[in-house]
Design an enzyme around this catalytic site. Sequence first.
Site, mmCIF file in Angstrom:
data_model
loop_
_atom_site.group_PDB
_atom_site.id
_atom_site.type_symbol
_atom_site.label_atom_id
_atom_site.label_comp_id
_atom_site.label_asym_id
_atom_site.label_seq_id
_atom_site.Cartn_x
_atom_site.Cartn_y
_atom_site.Cartn_z
ATOM 1 C CE LYS A 61 -3.833 -1.790 0.846
ATOM 2 N NZ LYS A 61 -3.492 -3.526 -0.327
ATOM 3 C CG ASP A 62 -0.453 4.612 -2.141
ATOM 4 O OD1 ASP A 62 -1.607 4.068 -2.520
ATOM 5 O OD2 ASP A 62 -0.276 5.393 -3.439
ATOM 6 N NE ARG A 63 7.097 7.239 2.103
ATOM 7 C CZ ARG A 63 7.089 8.255 2.513
ATOM 8 N NH1 ARG A 63 7.199 8.607 3.816
ATOM 9 N NH2 ARG A 63 7.017 9.492 1.825
#
Length: 416
Positions: A82-84
Site C-alpha cells: 500500500k502507499d506510504r
Amino acid sequence: MDYREFFSRFRYLSERPGIGGRIKVFPEDFVVVEEPLPQIFEGGKHAVFLLKKRNWETMAAVKEIAKRAEIRHSDIGFAGTKDRHAVTYQYISVPARAREKVEGVQIRDIELRFVSYGKFIKLGYLVGNRFRIIVRDVNGEAFERTREIVGELREKGGFPNYFGYQRFGERRVTNHLIGKLLLQGDFEGAARLFLGAHEGEMEGDEARRRFWETGDVDRALEEFPNFLRYERAMLHRYKETGSWKRAFLGLPLPIMRIFIHSYQSYLFNLYISRRIEEGLPLNEALVGDIVVQVKGGIPYRDRTYRVTETNVDFVNEKIRKNQAMVSGPLFGFAMRRARGLPGRLEGEILEGEGLSPEDFKRLPKQMAEPGGRRELLIRPLGLTYGYVPGQGMCLRFFLPKGVYATSVLREIMKDH
C-alpha cells in the site's frame, strides 16, 4: 527525468481541462481500505489482523512488527503493498502462536487489531481497494470540471487503465529502462543504470553520480549508504563473481522481477496512448482484439477470447452490458496476441523497441516472463465526489486489485 515528464508522453482520454491541485499533502488525504478475499478467514493456523498504518511502507511495517513480536518477517503474510504517504488499512496474517505477542506490539503510527483465525495471506489475496482521496489547492470550478470529465469518460467507457507512476519510480524513473536492458542481455548496462542513476538531491546520490562516471566498484562500496542494501549486495556479488549477470541474479526474486514488470507496464501504457492517438476505441472491440470477461465489475484477466468478424457484434453487446472489456498486451513469450488493427499496433510497438516476444523467454529462468492481457479501461465502482470548503475535492471509489487510483486522478487533475 521525473515522473511528470515521463507521463507527459501518454495521452489523456478526456479532452476537457483538469482541476489541477495536489494529492497526499497530508497522509489523511489518501485513505485506502483493502477488501480481501473471504477465503483468508478460513482455517485456523494463522491469526489475521487488520493493520492500520500512517506514513509507513508495507514491507517496512511488516519487518518492524516481526522484529517487535520476535518472529521472522517471512512469517507475516499480506495481500499487497500500500502507499506510504497515506493512511491505509490492510489484513496481515501471523502464525497463531504469535497472536499475543503481535497484540502487544506498540509502534508509532501503526495499529493492529485481531480479527479472526484464518490462512496465510499471500500476495494477490484481495478483491480490490476502497479509496477516499482529497485533492487540495483547487478553485471553485473544481466540482463542475470534475462532473464534466467524469461524464465524458463515462461516455467513453471509463478511465484509461495506465499503470501509475509507482510502477516506474517516482524520483528516479529508471525501472523500465533497466528492464529493457535486461531483456537485451546488457546486464552491465542495467547494473550501471540501477547503481548510478541519480537526481543529485537525496542521500547517496553523489556516490551514485561518481559510480556513473567512474564505474569504480570499490569506491562505491565505501561511499554507498547502508540503506542502499540491494545496491550494496549487488556490488559485493560482482566483486565475488566478476559478473554483472550473476550480481543481478543474486538479488531477491521480487526485486529482479520489478524491472521486467516495469518495462511490460511501460509498453502497455504506450499501447493505450497509441490507441487513443490513432482514434481506436477503448470501449469497443475491433476484429482481432482480445477481450477479458467481467463479473460484478471485476475483470478476470485469465478468461479471454478473440474477437472475430462473426462474433464482434455479440462481444460489443457484452461490453455495453459491462460483461467484457477490451484488453491490451502485457508482452511476454506466451501472451495471447491480438490480430487485425490491434495486432498491427502491438507489433509496431515491439518492433519500435527492437524486441520480439521470444526475448522475454531468453531471460534467465528466474526472470522469464510469459506475459498476459490487461483491460484498457478503469471503471471505478461507486464513484462519488464533492467539494469540501477549506479542503478541496473529495473523491470516493472502489478499484479492483492491480488498478491505480493515481491513474483515475490523472485524468481529473491533468497534472502530468
